[in-house]
Design a protein around this motif. Sequence first.
Motif, PDB file in Angstrom:
ATOM      1  N   ARG A   7       2.260   2.801  -3.108  1.00  0.00           N
ATOM      2  CA  ARG A   7       1.313   3.507  -3.965  1.00  0.00           C
ATOM      3  C   ARG A   7       0.926   4.889  -3.406  1.00  0.00           C
ATOM      4  O   ARG A   7       0.176   5.619  -4.056  1.00  0.00           O
ATOM      5  N   LEU A   8       1.400   5.209  -2.212  1.00  0.00           N
ATOM      6  CA  LEU A   8       1.036   6.463  -1.559  1.00  0.00           C
ATOM      7  C   LEU A   8       2.141   7.500  -1.700  1.00  0.00           C
ATOM      8  O   LEU A   8       3.329   7.167  -1.681  1.00  0.00           O
ATOM      9  N   ARG A  37      -8.405   6.627  -0.109  1.00  0.00           N
ATOM     10  CA  ARG A  37      -8.622   6.817  -1.547  1.00  0.00           C
ATOM     11  C   ARG A  37      -7.918   5.741  -2.361  1.00  0.00           C
ATOM     12  O   ARG A  37      -8.491   5.176  -3.306  1.00  0.00           O
ATOM     13  N   THR A  38      -6.675   5.421  -1.997  1.00  0.00           N
ATOM     14  CA  THR A  38      -5.931   4.384  -2.719  1.00  0.00           C
ATOM     15  C   THR A  38      -6.503   3.005  -2.453  1.00  0.00           C
ATOM     16  O   THR A  38      -6.552   2.156  -3.346  1.00  0.00           O
ATOM     17  N   THR A  64      -7.688   7.767   7.935  1.00  0.00           N
ATOM     18  CA  THR A  64      -7.094   9.008   7.427  1.00  0.00           C
ATOM     19  C   THR A  64      -6.687   9.960   8.548  1.00  0.00           C
ATOM     20  O   THR A  64      -6.168  11.042   8.277  1.00  0.00           O
ATOM     21  N   GLU A 116     -11.894  11.436   1.122  1.00  0.00           N
ATOM     22  CA  GLU A 116     -11.196  11.545  -0.155  1.00  0.00           C
ATOM     23  C   GLU A 116      -9.681  11.535   0.017  1.00  0.00           C
ATOM     24  O   GLU A 116      -8.941  11.682  -0.951  1.00  0.00           O
ATOM     25  N   TYR A 156      -9.576   2.312  -2.055  1.00  0.00           N
ATOM     26  CA  TYR A 156     -10.747   2.159  -2.914  1.00  0.00           C
ATOM     27  C   TYR A 156     -10.358   1.606  -4.280  1.00  0.00           C
ATOM     28  O   TYR A 156     -11.112   0.864  -4.919  1.00  0.00           O
ATOM     29  N   ASP A 188      -5.886   9.891   1.423  1.00  0.00           N
ATOM     30  CA  ASP A 188      -5.206   8.607   1.554  1.00  0.00           C
ATOM     31  C   ASP A 188      -5.023   8.275   3.028  1.00  0.00           C
ATOM     32  O   ASP A 188      -4.988   9.183   3.865  1.00  0.00           O
ATOM     33  N   PRO A 189      -4.962   6.993   3.360  1.00  0.00           N
ATOM     34  CA  PRO A 189      -4.868   5.839   2.442  1.00  0.00           C
ATOM     35  C   PRO A 189      -6.211   5.329   1.914  1.00  0.00           C
ATOM     36  O   PRO A 189      -6.235   4.410   1.102  1.00  0.00           O
ATOM     37  N   LEU A 210       0.829  -1.205   0.000  1.00  0.00           N
ATOM     38  CA  LEU A 210       0.000   0.000   0.000  1.00  0.00           C
ATOM     39  C   LEU A 210       0.861   1.252   0.000  1.00  0.00           C
ATOM     40  O   LEU A 210       0.599   2.190  -0.777  1.00  0.00           O
ATOM     41  N   ASN A 211       1.875   1.290   0.838  1.00  0.00           N
ATOM     42  CA  ASN A 211       2.721   2.485   0.933  1.00  0.00           C
ATOM     43  C   ASN A 211       3.475   2.774  -0.360  1.00  0.00           C
ATOM     44  O   ASN A 211       3.797   3.937  -0.645  1.00  0.00           O
TER      45      ASN A 211
END
Length: 267
Positions: A67-68, A206-207, A189, A201, A209, A203-204, A64-65
């Motif tokens: 992508r953030l 939003r990502t 969040t 809206e 989703y 992150d995390p 996940l990180n």
Amino acid sequence: PSLAATALTAALVETTWSFLTRWRRLTSKPRRRVDREFGSPGSGSAFSDGYPILLASAASLRELNDRLASPVPMSRFRPNVTVDGAIEPFAEDGWGGVVFGGVKSAVTTPRVYKESKTRGDDDDFAVKPGASVHHSLAPRPTSVVDDEEASPGWEKKLGVDVRKRRSVRIKTGVEADLVKPCSRCVMTTVDQSTGVRGGPEADPLRTLYAIRSGRECGFSTDTYKPEWSDEVFFGWNLCCDAKAGSKIRVGDVVTVIKRRDFVKSRE
């Protein structure tokens, strides 16, 4: 009101407030039922939210990180068990049950051959050295015979029952079932160090989703939990029926003992 009544009221308020503001000890064990749709009938929890154990993997957080724009710590997801090691991101989706503390293999039945018929002195058996049987009149200790040492079909010729050696897995730790993926909300969040809330809206969430919705994970089908389509998931809820005194410790080996496809029909 009279002065006496006012004084009595003030005394009652002071006594009540003093009682309510003191630390109190619970006289009974707190217990909350888990969702019966997912947990077993005897499953319960205490102060934790929903389920007794929330498991997440460090590999999933790293995925996940990546992508953030700004990585988040594991504390955003509030698991009480974090696993790490040579596992793929979100591998926990395929785990049905685990044992904390390890599982060891043990041989429970040796390769021993037990006589099952009377053997006469004039019986002719083509058995190579290393094999022996009980004599019907003068029993001897049962001996061990390797398959490679005996001639083919020797068991039938000797009329013996063969007890094969078998290896079993003995659970030595705390067993728990992964019963439900954990849906995430706007709390992920919130920066715990500052108290700043990002909103739905941010992150995390939003990502998540984009990569961990019920639709993306396969948790949502026409026959099973279609309402999960637009929910997002990170981590798994576990139920544990461990005996009193059982402990999960930092550094415990986690062994997957059951695997399953989560997507299933209600029928």
